[in-house]
Enzyme design. Structure first.
Site, PDB file in Angstrom:
ATOM      1  N   GLU A 391       0.795  -1.231   0.000  1.00  0.00           N
ATOM      2  CA  GLU A 391       0.000   0.000   0.000  1.00  0.00           C
ATOM      3  C   GLU A 391       0.826   1.279   0.000  1.00  0.00           C
ATOM      4  O   GLU A 391       0.445   2.272   0.624  1.00  0.00           O
ATOM      5  CB  GLU A 391      -0.971   0.016   1.180  1.00  0.00           C
ATOM      6  CG  GLU A 391      -2.039  -1.046   1.094  1.00  0.00           C
ATOM      7  CD  GLU A 391      -3.149  -0.853   2.121  1.00  0.00           C
ATOM      8  OE1 GLU A 391      -2.873  -0.251   3.155  1.00  0.00           O
ATOM      9  OE2 GLU A 391      -4.270  -1.323   1.867  1.00  0.00           O
ATOM     10  N   GLU A 464      -6.735  -7.709  -0.687  1.00  0.00           N
ATOM     11  CA  GLU A 464      -7.356  -7.522   0.628  1.00  0.00           C
ATOM     12  C   GLU A 464      -8.791  -7.054   0.411  1.00  0.00           C
ATOM     13  O   GLU A 464      -9.067  -6.313  -0.535  1.00  0.00           O
ATOM     14  CB  GLU A 464      -6.625  -6.461   1.473  1.00  0.00           C
ATOM     15  CG  GLU A 464      -5.261  -6.890   1.961  1.00  0.00           C
ATOM     16  CD  GLU A 464      -4.587  -5.826   2.831  1.00  0.00           C
ATOM     17  OE1 GLU A 464      -5.288  -5.140   3.595  1.00  0.00           O
ATOM     18  OE2 GLU A 464      -3.362  -5.695   2.730  1.00  0.00           O
TER      19      GLU A 464
HETATM   20  C1  GAL Z   1      -4.859  -2.629   4.866  1.00  0.00           C
HETATM   21  C2  GAL Z   1      -3.434  -3.054   5.195  1.00  0.00           C
HETATM   22  C3  GAL Z   1      -3.405  -4.208   6.153  1.00  0.00           C
HETATM   23  C4  GAL Z   1      -4.366  -4.000   7.277  1.00  0.00           C
HETATM   24  C5  GAL Z   1      -5.720  -3.825   6.702  1.00  0.00           C
HETATM   25  C6  GAL Z   1      -6.807  -3.716   7.734  1.00  0.00           C
HETATM   26  O1  GAL Z   1      -4.921  -1.331   4.409  1.00  0.00           O
HETATM   27  O2  GAL Z   1      -2.759  -3.380   4.045  1.00  0.00           O
HETATM   28  O3  GAL Z   1      -2.111  -4.420   6.645  1.00  0.00           O
HETATM   29  O4  GAL Z   1      -3.983  -2.887   7.999  1.00  0.00           O
HETATM   30  O5  GAL Z   1      -5.742  -2.635   5.929  1.00  0.00           O
HETATM   31  O6  GAL Z   1      -8.021  -3.801   7.107  1.00  0.00           O
END
Ligand code: GAL
Length: 815
Positions: A391, A464
């Site tokens: 990210e 994610e």
């Molecule tokens: C994302 C990140 C993860 C975690 C996640 C929580 O933005 O890449 O490491 O923090 O959010 O939802």
């Protein structure tokens, strides 16, 4: 020949460092005896200050090499030390290493004399160093300190195999092949003992005693062998359903004598991301996965092989996933070995989190990426390298460099780089994107065309989803825990429905400890589909239920069947996660009806959940109501139980009125009808029995009770056999169950844990049942025997289980 001696036992530890410790004459008697993997401090389960583990500590160990013999070299191989360290032998500095996720070695040939006792001292800096990844800004995970992975002493001849990279090639319908590069550290070339006779490398490809190919090579260049095994017959591919592995045995020879040998495991498969999706061995495989942090309660990262392997087993065999992302760093080799063996694909990622540092920081990042690829490029399970800091923003030069590095070190795999920014520059092969658009509404996933840079068609993977958009504690109100499961399933369905999405890797597998900027204020991010103890939430069953029934039947209702648990005392709908074809519901042994998977809402899921929207079922059959009116009554009654009377529309109310007139009922009769079938108020018992059918045959049966009460403590261990060698451990789960064997999530009890025999508890021995259930790990202490572990509570009979510890090993210090 290489000889590898574990030096995981007999370390001495102090949570402090002073120059005086470098003196080999310093007595270690007052230090704490510890074994590796080791965490620099045992942490509470939650609610701690993350500064607690950020300090400098010291590990010291005496080393004696009895018979190395002349002409042999010695190395210390460290698999992982968080975050940086410096090493001394007998007060002489060996060097240092920065970066907690990748291995490093030091040659100690000139430091060790045969038969002499030497003192190895390691200064470990576990502060959050801003000069290399992942730190420099905020990070949503903890980097627990200590020598948290294994350490070995390796003895070698002067020439030894320092690296081997095997590149299997496989395409359905074509002959398989294998290209191999082997690097030899040829110290003899420039040492006084230089030998003129050439080195040879004999390689054999084997499986189960059968040899598939053999080659005998002379070096292509000093210290480098490159060869190919072609037209390999009868090679079975490595696949997620049958992860076939072969051994490539390498023998380094001089004058007919083997001077080194190394065996690496290889798997023949073709893994390819294309704009149309992900293809494994030529067939499209929709990817379904979760992100994994390598952390556990109390000891952070410091867990041995069995616990690492168990996570892979949970993800593949229990949750039925086909891919895991090692968010956000290279993880234990034991975990990756298990992924190879179980057929779980891996997206492995370089360390980091959103922040990109200065030039020194970037150099370190590139070093870590290189170390990761060199360590792991023989794992068939790895199908993608993550070459961006998770990210982070675009950085053309930096990411051109990481991509070039990855492609040079491993031309066989594609690169990805996880981003949350739309239309960011694609230097990688796969656009790996964190899609958090789903907030419970109609929009579930974005279309690749809306996210990719304009006009670009590229392989696309969701890396994610969900996570912080909907944290859910296992012991939250059931509506919330069920909603988390529902959202994950909605994304999985959309990932299959939207063309061009290779799959979806959800956030995340297990809850994890984190920094104060994240999580629920108690240093936990409750984003897992399982909690930190690897105890499932409903979402875990939602994933598991997507497995084919042949891999295990799942039948789990996302409800306690308690009348007042949900807002406004709404009982319905009840989501049942199952891979059965249909469910028959009985209430107190009376047939309610048959219920089927909800294909309308989840047309793309292999096994949509069964959603019970009314509790009248078929019970009105044979009554004076017409079949059409029965249907109407079911739906109106279901609506009332799901949304209250206020949920009825004008049309519903009009229909309701007509029903009353038609059957000459008054409101009290109608209420009685709903209450009688649905609420069961005043009935002596209130059992809901589910029978799951597969191909028309009963495959599972579960009973839930609106009349449930806490009735017993149960105990189960993941393993009942451990090994006495290096320290080993297993997870023990203690549950407070009702009379039907279901968890009682809101009954608070404390439990005292005892371990008798050759073992100890990791973490506290008095624990609260969190949401009716807790787990703890029992570790071995180095000798064989029987461990008995007992859980005692004030209210229920104790529960105990035995664990056999077999084999022999060095005494292990419990620290
Ligand atoms: C994302 C990140 C993860 C975690 C996640 C929580 O933005 O890449 O490491 O923090 O959010 O939802």
């Amino acid at each position: 020949m290489r000889e590898i001696v574990s030096i995981c036992s007999n370390w001495n530890y102090l949570p402090d460092f002073r120059e005086a410790f470098l003196d080999p004459a310093v007595s270690l008697a007052a230090w704490q005896g510890v074994s590796l993997p080791h965490t620099n401090i045992e942490l509470p389960y939650n609610g701690f200050d993350e500064g607690t583990y950020q300090f400098v500590s010291c590990y010291a160990r005496d080393l004696e090499v009895s018979a190395r013999g002349p002409g042999r070299r010695a190395f210390l191989d460290f698999e992982g030390v968080m975050a940086a360290c410096e090493l001394w032998i007998d007060g002489q500095r060996l060097g240092g290493h920065e970066g907690g996720f990748t291995p490093f070695s030091f040659e100690v040939t000139d430091f060790l004399a045969d038969g002499k006792r030497h003192r190895l001292v390691v200064r470990v800096d576990s502060t959050e160093r801003r000069d290399f990844p992942p730190h420099g800004h905020v990070v949503d995970y903890l980097t627990y300190g200590g020598i948290y992975r294994e350490v070995n002493l390796r003895l070698q001849d002067f020439d030894y195999i320092s690296d081997a990279f095997a590149r299997p090639s496989y395409r359905p319908g074509e002959a398989a092949g294998l290209e191999v590069d082997v690097a030899v550290d040829a110290a003899s070339l420039d040492s006084g003992t230089k030998s003129e006779s050439p080195l040879r490398l004999v390689a054999a490809l084997r499986k189960d005693g059968r040899e598939f190919a053999r080659s005998d090579e002379v070096a292509a260049a000093p210290g480098l062998f490159s060869f190919a095994m072609t037209d390999l017959d009868d090679i079975e591919p490595w696949d997620i359903d049958s992860p076939v592995l072969y051994d490539l045995e390498l023998l380094l020879m001089r004058e007919g004598r083997t001077i080194d040998s190394l065996t690496i495991r290889v798997g023949f498969r073709e893994a390819r991301f294309a704009p149309e999706g992900f293809f494994l061995n030529g067939r499209a495989v929709p990817l379904i996965g979760l992100n994994r942090h390598q952390s556990w309660p109390y000891v952070g990262y410091a867990m041995p092989a069995r616990a690492q392997r168990r996570d892979a087993e949970i993800l593949k065999r229990e949750l039925g996933l086909n891919i895991v992302r090692t968010s956000h760093y290279p993880q234990s080799r034991h975990f990756l070995d298990a992924c190879d063996e179980f057929g779980l694909l891996v997206f492995e990622e370089m360390p980091g989190w959103q922040h990109i540092g200065n030039a020194t920081w970037k150099d370190a990042a590139a070093r870590f990426l290189e170390a990761m690829i060199r360590r792991d490029r023989n794992h068939p399970s790895i199908c993608l390298w993550g070459v961006r800091i998770n990210e982070s923003t675009d950085d053309h030069q930096f990411y051109a460099r990481t991509n070039e590095l990855a492609r040079r070190l491993d031309p066989t795999r594609q690169t990805g780089g996880v981003r949350f920014i739309d239309k960011s520059e694609l230097l990688e092969d796969v656009y790996t994107y964190n899609d958090f658009i789903h907030a419970g509404g109609a929009e579930v996933l974005r279309k690749p065309g809306k996210v990719l840079p304009r006009g670009l068609r590229a392989p696309y993977l969701v890396t994610e989803h969900n996570g912080h958009m909907f944290p859910a504690k296992r012991f939250d109100n059931e509506e919330r825990v069920a909603e988390q499961a529902h959202r994950h399933l909605s994304v999985l369905n959309a990932a299959r429905a939207i063309p061009g999405i290779s799959g979806a890797i959800g956030w995340c597998a297990f809850d994890y400890n984190t920094h104060k900027e994240f999580g629920s204020g108690d240093r936990i991010c409750y984003h897992g589909v399982m909690d930190m103890f690897r105890i499932p939430k409903y979402a875990a069953f939602a994933y598991a239920s997507q497995k084919p029934p042949s891999k295990g039947i799942v039948l789990e209702a996302a409800s306690l069947f308690a009348k007042g648990e949900r807002s406004s005392a709404r009982l319905l709908p009840i989501h049942v996660y199952t891979n059965c074809d249909e469910i028959i519901l009985y209430r107190n042994d009376l047939l309610v009806g048959r219920y089927f998977p909800e294909r309308d809402e989840f047309p793309r899921l292999p096994h949509p959940p069964v959603i019970i929207r009314d509790l009248i079922g078929d019970q009105l059959d044979g009554s004076s109501f017409s079949p059409r009116d029965r249907k109407l009554i079911r739906s109106l009654a279901g609506k009332v139980l799901a949304e209250g009377f206020e949920g009825l529309s004008w049309l519903d109310l009009a229909r309701f009125g007509i029903l009353l007139l038609k059957y000459r009922m008054n409101l009290a009769d109608a209420e009685k009808l709903v209450a009688g079938y649905a609420l069961g108020w005043g009935s002596k018992e209130d059992r809901f029995q589910f029978v799951g059918l597969v191909d028309g045959v009963e495959a599972a049966r579960r009973t839930y009770g609106g009349d449930a009460y806490a009735s017993r403590l149960s105990i189960a261990a993941d393993d009942t056999r451990l090994s006495a060698g290096a320290w080993d451990c297993t997870r023990v789960e203690v549950r407070l169950e009702d009379q039907y064997g279901n968890l009682c999530p809101y009954v608070a009890e404390t439990v005292d844990i005892e371990v008798k025999g050759p073992g100890a508890v990791i973490g506290p021995t008095r624990v609260a049942l969190i949401g009716g259930c807790v787990a703890y790990w029992v570790r071995t202490s180095g000798s064989a025997g029987t461990i008995t572990t007992i859980a005692r509570s004030a209210r229920f009979a104790s529960a105990e289980i035995r664990i056999q510890v077999a084999g022999s090993g060095e005494p292990v210090s419990i620290g």
